[in-house]
Design a protein around this motif. Structure first.
Motif, PDB file in Angstrom:
ATOM      1  N   ILE A  38       0.849  -1.201   0.000  1.00 19.24           N
ATOM      2  CA  ILE A  38       0.000   0.000   0.000  1.00 19.24           C
ATOM      3  C   ILE A  38       0.886   1.253   0.000  1.00 19.24           C
ATOM      4  CG2 ILE A  38      -1.551   1.393   1.450  1.00 19.24           C
ATOM      5  CD1 ILE A  38      -3.092  -1.144   2.072  1.00 19.24           C
ATOM      6  N   ALA A  39       1.929   1.204   0.823  1.00 20.98           N
ATOM      7  CA  ALA A  39       2.829   2.360   0.933  1.00 20.98           C
ATOM      8  C   ALA A  39       3.548   2.623  -0.389  1.00 20.98           C
ATOM      9  CB  ALA A  39       3.844   2.118   2.046  1.00 20.98           C
ATOM     10  N   ALA A  40       3.884   1.568  -1.101  1.00 22.91           N
ATOM     11  CA  ALA A  40       4.665   1.713  -2.330  1.00 22.91           C
ATOM     12  C   ALA A  40       3.808   2.114  -3.537  1.00 22.91           C
ATOM     13  CB  ALA A  40       5.405   0.409  -2.621  1.00 22.91           C
ATOM     14  N   ASN A  41       2.478   2.051  -3.408  1.00 20.15           N
ATOM     15  CA  ASN A  41       1.625   2.312  -4.575  1.00 20.15           C
ATOM     16  C   ASN A  41       0.470   3.269  -4.269  1.00 20.15           C
ATOM     17  OD1 ASN A  41       2.662   0.159  -6.658  1.00 20.15           O
ATOM     18  ND2 ASN A  41       2.469  -0.921  -4.715  1.00 20.15           N
ATOM     19  N   PRO A  42       0.800   4.505  -3.962  1.00 22.71           N
ATOM     20  CA  PRO A  42      -0.264   5.457  -3.582  1.00 22.71           C
ATOM     21  C   PRO A  42      -1.298   5.667  -4.709  1.00 22.71           C
ATOM     22  CG  PRO A  42       1.861   6.566  -3.829  1.00 22.71           C
ATOM     23  CD  PRO A  42       2.145   5.122  -3.931  1.00 22.71           C
ATOM     24  N   ALA A  43      -0.856   5.653  -5.951  1.00 19.84           N
ATOM     25  CA  ALA A  43      -1.783   5.903  -7.061  1.00 19.84           C
ATOM     26  C   ALA A  43      -2.855   4.797  -7.122  1.00 19.84           C
ATOM     27  CB  ALA A  43      -1.031   5.958  -8.391  1.00 19.84           C
ATOM     28  N   GLN A  44      -2.393   3.522  -6.961  1.00 22.48           N
ATOM     29  CA  GLN A  44      -3.320   2.389  -6.982  1.00 22.48           C
ATOM     30  C   GLN A  44      -4.302   2.482  -5.819  1.00 22.48           C
ATOM     31  OE1 GLN A  44      -3.957  -0.158  -8.931  1.00 22.48           O
ATOM     32  NE2 GLN A  44      -2.415   0.294 -10.488  1.00 22.48           N
ATOM     33  N   VAL A  45      -3.800   2.980  -4.665  1.00 18.03           N
ATOM     34  CA  VAL A  45      -4.652   3.094  -3.478  1.00 18.03           C
ATOM     35  C   VAL A  45      -5.810   4.040  -3.784  1.00 18.03           C
ATOM     36  CG1 VAL A  45      -4.779   3.926  -1.095  1.00 18.03           C
ATOM     37  CG2 VAL A  45      -2.789   2.596  -1.872  1.00 18.03           C
ATOM     38  N   GLU A  46      -5.484   5.159  -4.444  1.00 18.70           N
ATOM     39  CA  GLU A  46      -6.502   6.157  -4.782  1.00 18.70           C
ATOM     40  C   GLU A  46      -7.577   5.547  -5.693  1.00 18.70           C
ATOM     41  OE1 GLU A  46      -8.209   8.986  -3.651  1.00 18.70           O
ATOM     42  OE2 GLU A  46      -6.211   8.638  -2.804  1.00 18.70           O
ATOM     43  N   LYS A  47      -7.093   4.810  -6.738  1.00 18.94           N
ATOM     44  CA  LYS A  47      -8.029   4.173  -7.697  1.00 18.94           C
ATOM     45  C   LYS A  47      -8.930   3.167  -6.990  1.00 18.94           C
ATOM     46  CE  LYS A  47      -5.096   4.243 -11.800  1.00 18.94           C
ATOM     47  NZ  LYS A  47      -4.302   3.353 -12.649  1.00 18.94           N
ATOM     48  N   ALA A  48      -8.336   2.371  -6.113  1.00 16.04           N
ATOM     49  CA  ALA A  48      -9.105   1.326  -5.446  1.00 16.04           C
ATOM     50  C   ALA A  48     -10.163   1.916  -4.531  1.00 16.04           C
ATOM     51  CB  ALA A  48      -8.168   0.404  -4.662  1.00 16.04           C
ATOM     52  N   ARG A  49      -9.833   3.083  -3.951  1.00 14.87           N
ATOM     53  CA  ARG A  49     -10.828   3.689  -3.039  1.00 14.87           C
ATOM     54  C   ARG A  49     -12.047   4.152  -3.828  1.00 14.87           C
ATOM     55  NH1 ARG A  49      -6.499   6.045   0.960  1.00 14.87           N
ATOM     56  NH2 ARG A  49      -6.574   4.317   2.438  1.00 14.87           N
ATOM     57  N   GLN A  50     -11.791   4.579  -5.083  1.00 16.23           N
ATOM     58  CA  GLN A  50     -12.921   5.004  -5.904  1.00 16.23           C
ATOM     59  C   GLN A  50     -13.668   3.815  -6.508  1.00 16.23           C
ATOM     60  OE1 GLN A  50     -11.292   8.073  -8.461  1.00 16.23           O
ATOM     61  NE2 GLN A  50     -10.771   9.131  -6.557  1.00 16.23           N
ATOM     62  N   ASN A  51     -12.910   2.774  -6.816  1.00 11.92           N
ATOM     63  CA  ASN A  51     -13.534   1.581  -7.408  1.00 11.92           C
ATOM     64  C   ASN A  51     -13.064   0.345  -6.640  1.00 11.92           C
ATOM     65  OD1 ASN A  51     -14.542  -0.463  -8.916  1.00 11.92           O
ATOM     66  ND2 ASN A  51     -13.456   0.046 -10.810  1.00 11.92           N
ATOM     67  N   PRO A  52     -13.827  -0.070  -5.627  1.00 16.04           N
ATOM     68  CA  PRO A  52     -13.390  -1.163  -4.735  1.00 16.04           C
ATOM     69  C   PRO A  52     -13.041  -2.461  -5.469  1.00 16.04           C
ATOM     70  CG  PRO A  52     -15.357  -0.084  -3.882  1.00 16.04           C
ATOM     71  CD  PRO A  52     -15.129   0.480  -5.255  1.00 16.04           C
ATOM     72  N   LYS A  53     -13.551  -2.604  -6.681  1.00 12.44           N
ATOM     73  CA  LYS A  53     -13.233  -3.838  -7.424  1.00 12.44           C
ATOM     74  C   LYS A  53     -11.729  -3.973  -7.670  1.00 12.44           C
ATOM     75  CE  LYS A  53     -17.565  -4.457  -9.922  1.00 12.44           C
ATOM     76  NZ  LYS A  53     -18.222  -3.924 -11.102  1.00 12.44           N
ATOM     77  N   LEU A  54     -11.057  -2.827  -7.695  1.00  8.13           N
ATOM     78  CA  LEU A  54      -9.621  -2.851  -8.002  1.00  8.13           C
ATOM     79  C   LEU A  54      -8.767  -3.321  -6.814  1.00  8.13           C
ATOM     80  CD1 LEU A  54      -9.364   0.403 -10.126  1.00  8.13           C
ATOM     81  CD2 LEU A  54      -9.527  -1.940 -10.905  1.00  8.13           C
ATOM     82  N   ALA A  55      -9.403  -3.552  -5.672  1.00 13.73           N
ATOM     83  CA  ALA A  55      -8.660  -4.016  -4.492  1.00 13.73           C
ATOM     84  C   ALA A  55      -7.993  -5.359  -4.750  1.00 13.73           C
ATOM     85  CB  ALA A  55      -9.595  -4.116  -3.292  1.00 13.73           C
ATOM     86  N   GLY A  56      -8.560  -6.096  -5.670  1.00 12.96           N
ATOM     87  CA  GLY A  56      -8.007  -7.404  -6.015  1.00 12.96           C
ATOM     88  C   GLY A  56      -6.550  -7.307  -6.463  1.00 12.96           C
ATOM     89  N   TRP A  57      -6.192  -6.166  -7.025  1.00 16.83           N
ATOM     90  CA  TRP A  57      -4.812  -5.971  -7.486  1.00 16.83           C
ATOM     91  C   TRP A  57      -3.831  -6.116  -6.311  1.00 16.83           C
ATOM     92  CZ3 TRP A  57      -0.932  -2.400  -6.384  1.00 16.83           C
ATOM     93  CH2 TRP A  57       0.170  -2.388  -7.264  1.00 16.83           C
ATOM     94  N   PHE A  58      -4.234  -5.533  -5.147  1.00 16.04           N
ATOM     95  CA  PHE A  58      -3.371  -5.604  -3.960  1.00 16.04           C
ATOM     96  C   PHE A  58      -3.250  -7.038  -3.468  1.00 16.04           C
ATOM     97  CE2 PHE A  58      -4.512  -1.169  -4.045  1.00 16.04           C
ATOM     98  CZ  PHE A  58      -3.307  -0.556  -3.736  1.00 16.04           C
TER      99      PHE A  58
END
Lengths: 504, 95
Positions: free
Chosen positions: A457-477
């Protein structure tokens, strides 16, 4: 104990003619070679593929003065088969001579049982899919001698005769006309073959001709068959033709389909079907009349003067009954009720007795459904890919059972289990030990997983932002964490932690 | 029941016995005589009488399922009019 799972009858096959719809009515006579060491009436061997005319005794060659002496084991095999088809066993049966001339029949007659067969009425439940099956009545089973083999293509002017098969015991298993389509006919032969193999009374090898079928086919208008079943009066049915000697399930289906359409065309043209014997030509895909057989049909049967009736005792039959194996229907029903398997999976696992025995060892003391999945999908899939059968499996049931238990206990993930299976399949070894030695154990230490999640999470702030807007993207983590753990992190645990940390 | 000449000819053919045409009438007569005698036997009431299969109370003799015979191809073929490569060779049988 359940005899068979609940089922309903399949719809009969209909063929649309030029003028109306037609239904098929099919009965089969299956010739099954009895699994025995010696022949029915002589001490010669039954081994397939021996030097021509070497497995022949003077009795088989019909030398003058030679008399038949019955092989008691062949009688027992017929009784065992009868019991397996839930049939009546006749304590008194007798042999008759069926007279005809052919070069591969040196006696000039076949010893058979026309008037008093050893086995009477029974039944086979023919499975056509989960919950669907056809009950086919068996009319009789009788014992008889096989003929020899003629080879026509070794010389332009001569036929060559090998008597090795002459006198080998056959069971002729005759069904009632209860089969209603080509697929049902093939399934009937398949089910009969399965039962015979379970019983060990015939090896079912169709390629060698150890199981072959004569198929009686007729056609009728919808509704006529039901009248026949009500009254057992054959006049409600059409005239039948008999297609001789087929040893392939595919050809049986093709021949029935062709023959039914041929008969329909004749009737719709205003003609009538002639009762006759026909032969299926797989190259041309058609049946043709065997005119040569017509005269030979005058068999002039009479009781065999060389053999007394076979009188067997009820106690002897009871002893055979007591030693019967569990049959396919019962085994399948038990797999469904005891292990919670689907009927389909239970059917796959019980197709061969060896497969079923393997599965039961894998499932011992663990989750039956999970064990079934691994046996069917991973093991059978892998064996099939390499053209092996279960007896050649490099993975023993004990090894596969250990893998299933490791999954069940949560020690390894499903993904790691596939790697482990691959290692055991190719290298062998004790699965539990391999997991220990190669560090394949699933990480259930939540602290360690949390640390990894935090790191990503710390290394990928941009992905964190996207996932918060679209929870489906949490799978990436989740994917990243699993990858970082080499597949050893428990996916459910990772999912849950990722969701919590992202505040989803 | 009487056997006519055609039936006699057919039975002879089925049994692969060569009978000259001029011998058929006599043969048909003899066969008819035998069948007439059988019909006479049919007059006896045998309801409830079990068929006699042996003059002494005997049980069908049985063999164990053991290979005890065979493996003498030369003897099996020794009377054959023609044999090749271990097979009986017979005039072509076409189906």
């Amino acid at each position: 104990m359940l005899d068979h799972l609940a089922y309903k009858a399949p719809e009969p096959k209909t063929i649309a003619g030029a003028k109306s719809d037609w239904e098929l009515v099919i009965g089969l006579e299956v010739h099954a070679q009895v699994a025995s060491n010696a022949k029915l009436f002589s001490g010669a061997s039954t081994t397939f593929g021996a030097e021509p005319n070497s497995n022949v005794a003077f009795v088989d060659a019909a030398m003058p003065g030679m008399l038949p002496v019955i092989n008691e084991f062949c009688v027992a095999q017929a009784v065992r088969t009868g019991l397996g088809l839930k049939a009546a066993i006749n304590l008194v049966s007798a042999f008759d001579r069926k007279n005809y001339f052919y070069p591969d029949l040196p006696q000039g007659y076949q010893i058979s049982q026309l008037y008093h067969p050893i086995v009477g009425e029974g039944e086979i439940i023919v499975d056509m899919g989960p919950g669907v099956a056809r009950r086919v009545r068996i009319e009789r089973i009788h014992l008889e001698q096989d003929a020899g083999k003629s080879i026509h293509d070794m010389d332009p002017n001569m036929s060559f005769v090998d008597l090795n098969r002459t006198g080998v015991a056959l069971m002729e298993i005759v069904s009632r006309p209860d089969i209603r389509g080509p697929e049902e006919a093939a399934a009937y032969v398949g089910k009969l073959r399965q039962i015979l193999r379970y019983l060990g009374t015939c090896d079912g090898n169709m390629q060698n001709g150890n199981l072959r079928a004569d198929v009686n086919v007729s056609v009728c208008k919808p509704g006529a068959y039901e009248k026949y079943q009500e009254t057992q009066d054959f006049s409600h049915l059409g005239t039948r033709c008999e297609i001789k000697n087929m040893n392939s399930m595919r050809f049986i289906q093709q021949a029935i389909d062709y023959e039914a359409r041929r008969q329909i065309a004749i009737i719709e043209d205003g003609g009538s079907v002639v009762q006759e014997t026909r032969l299926y030509d797989p190259d041309k895909g058609e049946t043709r009349s065997m005119r040569s057989k017509e005269e030979a049909h005058d068999y002039r049967y009479f009781p065999s003067p060389d053999l007394l009736p076979i009188v067997i005792e009820q106690a002897w039959v009871d002893a055979i009954a007591a030693a019967m194996p569990e049959l396919p229907d019962e085994k399948k029903a038990r797999f469904v009720t005891a292990f919670g398997l689907s009927e389909y999976d239970a059917g796959v696992l019980t197709a061969e007795a060896e497969n079923a025995a393997y599965f039961e060892k894998v499932a011992e003391g663990t989750d039956g459904k999970l064990a079934a999945n691994w046996v069917i999908n991973e093991l059978f899939g892998r064996l099939k890919k390499e053209g092996h059968d279960i007896t050649e499996s490099p993975v023993s049931p004990e090894q596969l059972g250990a893998i299933v238990r490791l999954i069940k206990s949560g020690d390894i993930s499903g993904k790691i289990a596939k790697d482990l299976f691959e290692i055991v399949y190719t290298e062998g070894g004790d699965p539990a030990k391999i997991v220990e030695e190669r560090g394949m154990k699933q990480v259930t230490d939540l602290g360690a997983i949390e640390a990894q999640v935090d790191e990503i999470i710390a290394a990928n702030p941009a992905q964190v932002e996207k996932a918060r807007q679209n929870p489906k993207l949490a799978g990436w983590f989740t994917g990243q964490v699993l990858k970082a753990s080499g597949g050893k992190a428990n996916p459910a645990a990772v999912n849950e932690i990722v969701a919590r940390k992202l505040g989803l | 029941m009487s056997i006519d000449i055609d039936t006699a000819r057919k039975v002879a053919h089925l049994a692969r016995i060569a009978v000259a045409e001029e011998d058929l009438p006599a043969l048909a007569g003899e066969l008819s005589g035998i069948l007439t005698f059988m019909e006479q036997l049919n007059e006896v009431d045998i309801d409830g009488v079990e068929p006699m299969t042996s003059v002494t109370p005997m049980r069908l003799k049985r063999r164990a399922d053991v290979v005890t015979d065979g493996n003498y191809q030369d003897k099996i073929l020794s009377n054959a009019p023609d044999a090749r490569e271990g097979f009986f060779a017979v005039p072509k049988v076409v189906e």
